[in-house]
Design a protein around this motif. Sequence first.
Motif, PDB file in Angstrom:
ATOM      1  N   LYS A  54       1.152  -3.395  22.069  1.00 60.04           N
ATOM      2  CA  LYS A  54       0.858  -2.917  23.426  1.00 60.04           C
ATOM      3  C   LYS A  54      -0.447  -2.131  23.455  1.00 60.04           C
ATOM      4  N   SER A  69       6.344   4.106  13.841  1.00 60.46           N
ATOM      5  CA  SER A  69       5.380   4.492  12.798  1.00 60.46           C
ATOM      6  C   SER A  69       5.776   5.776  12.071  1.00 60.46           C
ATOM      7  N   THR A  85       1.205   2.046  15.858  1.00 69.39           N
ATOM      8  CA  THR A  85       0.059   2.854  15.444  1.00 69.39           C
ATOM      9  C   THR A  85      -0.317   2.655  13.979  1.00 69.39           C
TER      10      THR A  85
HETATM   11  C1  LIG Z   1       5.111   1.843  21.347  1.00 65.74           C
HETATM   12  C2  LIG Z   1       6.463   1.577  20.859  1.00 65.74           C
HETATM   13  C3  LIG Z   1       6.725   1.493  19.487  1.00 65.74           C
HETATM   14  C4  LIG Z   1       5.679   1.704  18.410  1.00 65.74           C
HETATM   15  O1  LIG Z   1       5.353   3.055  18.305  1.00 65.74           O
HETATM   16  P1  LIG Z   1       4.368   3.590  17.146  1.00 65.74           P
HETATM   17  O2  LIG Z   1       4.691   5.025  17.070  1.00 65.74           O
HETATM   18  O3  LIG Z   1       2.975   3.321  17.633  1.00 65.74           O
HETATM   19  O4  LIG Z   1       4.670   2.854  15.916  1.00 65.74           O
HETATM   20  C5  LIG Z   1       8.036   1.204  19.102  1.00 65.74           C
HETATM   21  N1  LIG Z   1       9.007   1.006  20.004  1.00 65.74           N
HETATM   22  C6  LIG Z   1       8.792   1.074  21.333  1.00 65.74           C
HETATM   23  C7  LIG Z   1       9.919   0.854  22.268  1.00 65.74           C
HETATM   24  C8  LIG Z   1       7.519   1.369  21.805  1.00 65.74           C
HETATM   25  O5  LIG Z   1       7.311   1.450  23.128  1.00 65.74           O
END
Ligand SMILES: *Cc1c(COP(=O)(O)O)cnc(C)c1O
Length: 235
Positions: free
Chosen positions: A43, A203, A221
């Motif tokens: 995303k 992450s 991330t």
């Molecule tokens: C953005 C998101 C993630 C990933 O998060 P990071 O901390 O960037 O790894 C995982 N699950 C959901 C539902 C998210 O919206």
Amino acid sequence: MVSQMAPDTDIRDNLEKVKARIAAAAAEAGRSAAAVTLVAIAKSHPAAAIRQALEAGHRVFGENRVQEAEAKWPALKAKYPDLQLHLVGGLQRNKVKRAVALFDAIETIDNPRLARAVAAEIACSGRRPSCFVQVNTGDEPQKGGVKPADADAFIAGCRDDIGLAIAGLMCVPPLADEPAPHFALLREIAKRNGVECLSMGMSGDFETAIRFGATHVRVGTAIFGERPAMPADRG
Ligand SMILES: *Cc1c(COP(=O)(O)O)cnc(C)c1O
């Protein structure tokens, strides 16, 4: 909103590091690394960044908004027909048709009307995305997901009344909390309902999630770098 990629972001290298950490966490937990699927959450990152991950051999990705995914993924799917796309953000009923057409897994089923709409669209489209129930393990009012206390009845209703197979459960623990109790709760709900997959861990906490039995970790991330701040809207 799509971020500029930092020129020195080495996505291939990041993927290797995350996979090595998954393997180490799995080994420590006495589990096979092959039992943990890395869902690379793309995303807000541009197709160019995703292409780097695809060229590095990665095939499982996640997005949180239908509209953004529709802008990025059809062309990539045409080039890489074996890629798998997960929806990890809230789904509005008016976008179910589009979501079922594009996604291979929908991780955010959290109310009966949505479950019915997804089941109906599966029946008439012939597409069969895996469906996960999102559980709001922290009982946070602003967050999607069924309350833990309602989870058993909701899962049974999906299966028995709606005819929607439930492949897994998904949670996003409250930011401020220690994640382990949330992962333990999700595992417990899955176990007593005979649900196979557990999508948990991001992450900051995927190694902990693997210790608690995660079959899918959702990592953004640590693979693609920082995102611009975005509203957590439903898509
Ligand atoms: C953005 C998101 C993630 C990933 O998060 P990071 O901390 O960037 O790894 C995982 N699950 C959901 C539902 C998210 O919206």
